[in-house]
Design a protein around this motif. Sequence first.
Motif, PDB file in Angstrom:
ATOM      1  N   ASN A  51       0.831  -1.201   0.000  1.00  0.00           N
ATOM      2  CA  ASN A  51       0.000   0.000   0.000  1.00  0.00           C
ATOM      3  C   ASN A  51       0.867   1.253   0.000  1.00  0.00           C
ATOM      4  O   ASN A  51       0.597   2.211  -0.722  1.00  0.00           O
ATOM      5  N   ARG A  52       1.928   1.231   0.770  1.00  0.00           N
ATOM      6  CA  ARG A  52       2.823   2.392   0.863  1.00  0.00           C
ATOM      7  C   ARG A  52       3.516   2.667  -0.473  1.00  0.00           C
ATOM      8  O   ARG A  52       3.575   3.805  -0.920  1.00  0.00           O
ATOM      9  N   ILE A  53       4.045   1.630  -1.122  1.00  0.00           N
ATOM     10  CA  ILE A  53       4.779   1.848  -2.368  1.00  0.00           C
ATOM     11  C   ILE A  53       3.850   2.134  -3.541  1.00  0.00           C
ATOM     12  O   ILE A  53       4.289   2.660  -4.556  1.00  0.00           O
ATOM     13  N   SER A  54       2.564   1.806  -3.405  1.00  0.00           N
ATOM     14  CA  SER A  54       1.623   2.095  -4.494  1.00  0.00           C
ATOM     15  C   SER A  54       0.971   3.458  -4.326  1.00  0.00           C
ATOM     16  O   SER A  54       0.077   3.811  -5.074  1.00  0.00           O
ATOM     17  N   GLY A  55       1.430   4.224  -3.324  1.00  0.00           N
ATOM     18  CA  GLY A  55       0.934   5.591  -3.173  1.00  0.00           C
ATOM     19  C   GLY A  55      -0.044   5.796  -2.052  1.00  0.00           C
ATOM     20  O   GLY A  55      -0.464   6.911  -1.810  1.00  0.00           O
ATOM     21  N   GLY A  56      -0.432   4.754  -1.352  1.00  0.00           N
ATOM     22  CA  GLY A  56      -1.340   4.909  -0.215  1.00  0.00           C
ATOM     23  C   GLY A  56      -0.592   5.439   0.990  1.00  0.00           C
ATOM     24  O   GLY A  56       0.627   5.405   1.053  1.00  0.00           O
ATOM     25  N   SER A  57      -1.321   5.930   1.957  1.00  0.00           N
ATOM     26  CA  SER A  57      -0.683   6.473   3.158  1.00  0.00           C
ATOM     27  C   SER A  57      -0.269   5.378   4.115  1.00  0.00           C
ATOM     28  O   SER A  57       0.533   5.598   4.994  1.00  0.00           O
ATOM     29  N   GLY A  58      -0.885   4.187   3.970  1.00  0.00           N
ATOM     30  CA  GLY A  58      -0.530   3.082   4.848  1.00  0.00           C
ATOM     31  C   GLY A  58      -1.375   3.027   6.097  1.00  0.00           C
ATOM     32  O   GLY A  58      -1.514   1.993   6.693  1.00  0.00           O
ATOM     33  N   ALA A  59      -1.956   4.127   6.529  1.00  0.00           N
ATOM     34  CA  ALA A  59      -2.744   4.138   7.752  1.00  0.00           C
ATOM     35  C   ALA A  59      -4.208   4.336   7.400  1.00  0.00           C
ATOM     36  O   ALA A  59      -4.576   5.267   6.706  1.00  0.00           O
ATOM     37  N   GLY A  60      -5.044   3.439   7.901  1.00  0.00           N
ATOM     38  CA  GLY A  60      -6.470   3.597   7.753  1.00  0.00           C
ATOM     39  C   GLY A  60      -6.997   3.317   6.354  1.00  0.00           C
ATOM     40  O   GLY A  60      -8.145   3.579   6.079  1.00  0.00           O
ATOM     41  N   GLN A  61      -6.175   2.788   5.465  1.00  0.00           N
ATOM     42  CA  GLN A  61      -6.640   2.469   4.131  1.00  0.00           C
ATOM     43  C   GLN A  61      -6.598   0.974   3.923  1.00  0.00           C
ATOM     44  O   GLN A  61      -5.787   0.274   4.507  1.00  0.00           O
ATOM     45  N   THR A  62      -7.476   0.503   3.064  1.00  0.00           N
ATOM     46  CA  THR A  62      -7.458  -0.904   2.717  1.00  0.00           C
ATOM     47  C   THR A  62      -6.345  -1.129   1.715  1.00  0.00           C
ATOM     48  O   THR A  62      -6.277  -0.438   0.700  1.00  0.00           O
ATOM     49  N   PRO A  63      -5.446  -2.069   1.971  1.00  0.00           N
ATOM     50  CA  PRO A  63      -4.362  -2.307   1.020  1.00  0.00           C
ATOM     51  C   PRO A  63      -4.896  -2.739  -0.335  1.00  0.00           C
ATOM     52  O   PRO A  63      -5.902  -3.436  -0.423  1.00  0.00           O
ATOM     53  N   ALA A  64      -4.218  -2.336  -1.378  1.00  0.00           N
ATOM     54  CA  ALA A  64      -4.603  -2.718  -2.727  1.00  0.00           C
ATOM     55  C   ALA A  64      -4.332  -4.192  -2.934  1.00  0.00           C
ATOM     56  O   ALA A  64      -3.351  -4.715  -2.437  1.00  0.00           O
ATOM     57  N   PRO A  65      -5.197  -4.898  -3.662  1.00  0.00           N
ATOM     58  CA  PRO A  65      -4.902  -6.298  -3.953  1.00  0.00           C
ATOM     59  C   PRO A  65      -3.644  -6.411  -4.805  1.00  0.00           C
ATOM     60  O   PRO A  65      -3.281  -5.487  -5.512  1.00  0.00           O
ATOM     61  N   ALA A  66      -3.009  -7.574  -4.759  1.00  0.00           N
ATOM     62  CA  ALA A  66      -1.735  -7.768  -5.450  1.00  0.00           C
ATOM     63  C   ALA A  66      -1.847  -7.465  -6.936  1.00  0.00           C
ATOM     64  O   ALA A  66      -0.986  -6.819  -7.505  1.00  0.00           O
ATOM     65  N   ALA A  67      -2.893  -7.907  -7.583  1.00  0.00           N
ATOM     66  CA  ALA A  67      -3.018  -7.689  -9.016  1.00  0.00           C
ATOM     67  C   ALA A  67      -3.171  -6.213  -9.349  1.00  0.00           C
ATOM     68  O   ALA A  67      -2.731  -5.755 -10.384  1.00  0.00           O
ATOM     69  N   ALA A  68      -3.786  -5.443  -8.469  1.00  0.00           N
ATOM     70  CA  ALA A  68      -3.990  -4.023  -8.737  1.00  0.00           C
ATOM     71  C   ALA A  68      -2.729  -3.206  -8.494  1.00  0.00           C
ATOM     72  O   ALA A  68      -2.588  -2.122  -9.017  1.00  0.00           O
ATOM     73  N   SER A  69      -1.808  -3.713  -7.701  1.00  0.00           N
ATOM     74  CA  SER A  69      -0.623  -2.920  -7.380  1.00  0.00           C
ATOM     75  C   SER A  69       0.388  -2.887  -8.523  1.00  0.00           C
ATOM     76  O   SER A  69       1.127  -1.936  -8.647  1.00  0.00           O
ATOM     77  N   ALA A  70       0.420  -3.888  -9.374  1.00  0.00           N
ATOM     78  CA  ALA A  70       1.411  -3.918 -10.436  1.00  0.00           C
ATOM     79  C   ALA A  70       1.256  -2.781 -11.438  1.00  0.00           C
ATOM     80  O   ALA A  70       2.215  -2.092 -11.717  1.00  0.00           O
ATOM     81  N   PRO A  71       0.049  -2.503 -11.962  1.00  0.00           N
ATOM     82  CA  PRO A  71      -0.056  -1.393 -12.894  1.00  0.00           C
ATOM     83  C   PRO A  71       0.298  -0.060 -12.247  1.00  0.00           C
ATOM     84  O   PRO A  71       0.872   0.792 -12.884  1.00  0.00           O
ATOM     85  N   GLN A  72      -0.023   0.123 -10.970  1.00  0.00           N
ATOM     86  CA  GLN A  72       0.342   1.360 -10.291  1.00  0.00           C
ATOM     87  C   GLN A  72       1.853   1.492 -10.228  1.00  0.00           C
ATOM     88  O   GLN A  72       2.395   2.579 -10.412  1.00  0.00           O
ATOM     89  N   ALA A  73       2.548   0.396  -9.964  1.00  0.00           N
ATOM     90  CA  ALA A  73       4.007   0.442  -9.905  1.00  0.00           C
ATOM     91  C   ALA A  73       4.579   0.795 -11.277  1.00  0.00           C
ATOM     92  O   ALA A  73       5.547   1.528 -11.388  1.00  0.00           O
ATOM     93  N   VAL A  74       3.955   0.285 -12.332  1.00  0.00           N
ATOM     94  CA  VAL A  74       4.428   0.555 -13.685  1.00  0.00           C
ATOM     95  C   VAL A  74       4.258   2.028 -14.012  1.00  0.00           C
ATOM     96  O   VAL A  74       5.135   2.649 -14.582  1.00  0.00           O
ATOM     97  N   VAL A  75       3.137   2.620 -13.634  1.00  0.00           N
ATOM     98  CA  VAL A  75       2.906   4.033 -13.903  1.00  0.00           C
ATOM     99  C   VAL A  75       4.000   4.871 -13.269  1.00  0.00           C
ATOM    100  O   VAL A  75       4.479   5.830 -13.837  1.00  0.00           O
ATOM    101  N   GLY A  76       4.450   4.490 -12.067  1.00  0.00           N
ATOM    102  CA  GLY A  76       5.481   5.248 -11.371  1.00  0.00           C
ATOM    103  C   GLY A  76       6.860   5.125 -11.990  1.00  0.00           C
ATOM    104  O   GLY A  76       7.726   5.929 -11.699  1.00  0.00           O
ATOM    105  N   LEU A  77       7.094   4.153 -12.839  1.00  0.00           N
ATOM    106  CA  LEU A  77       8.428   3.957 -13.391  1.00  0.00           C
ATOM    107  C   LEU A  77       8.889   5.132 -14.244  1.00  0.00           C
ATOM    108  O   LEU A  77      10.028   5.545 -14.170  1.00  0.00           O
TER     109      LEU A  77
END
Length: 188
Positions: free
Chosen positions: A124-150
């Motif tokens: 959640n932290r590396i995908s742009g979430g604050s880490g506190a009080g948020q529901t972590p993103a599912p594994a499949a959803a985190s990959a495209p977010q990581a790609v956008v950040g590249l």
Amino acid sequence: MPDLEEVRMQIARLGTVDAGLGKREIAALPSILWEHETITSAVSGALDNRVGMLVATDRRLIFLDKKMLGGLKVEDFPYQNITSISYELGMMFGTIRIFASGNRAEISMVPKALAQGFAEKVRNRISGGSGAGQTPAPAAASAPQAVVGLKGEAGSGLIDQLERLGALKGQGLLTDEEFTAAKARLLV
């Protein structure tokens, strides 16, 4: 830098405290943490056959192993260098894999009940979430977010970015379509 009492209070506030956390590692944390750095999660585990502690802070991941006779091994992973994190659960223990700057660190012997939660907080932290009080993103959803950040990473060359994309695809975090689309965005 926080003092030992502040470190103990931060760990106690985490709620579920890993009984395997070593007293020597906790005692070493005040000299390792940066000023105003806050602990957000901690688990026991082993890296390269060295038993220690994996700590998530608001700025980075830290693995530390404090030996009885004074030796200390510290490896840190700034969040901006982490491309992905994964976990695997076994019968009693879990394994957390951290992929950062083209390298891979595997922390084994993590208590099974804590491995998934730790990895999801970091994801959640590396995908742009604050880490506190948020529901972590599912594994499949985190990959495209990581790609956008590249594309926006300062100092990264096109080859490094393409290698990271290939690594994400090789880890099964990107489909062929997602890989092709992300590669096309980089090459524009």
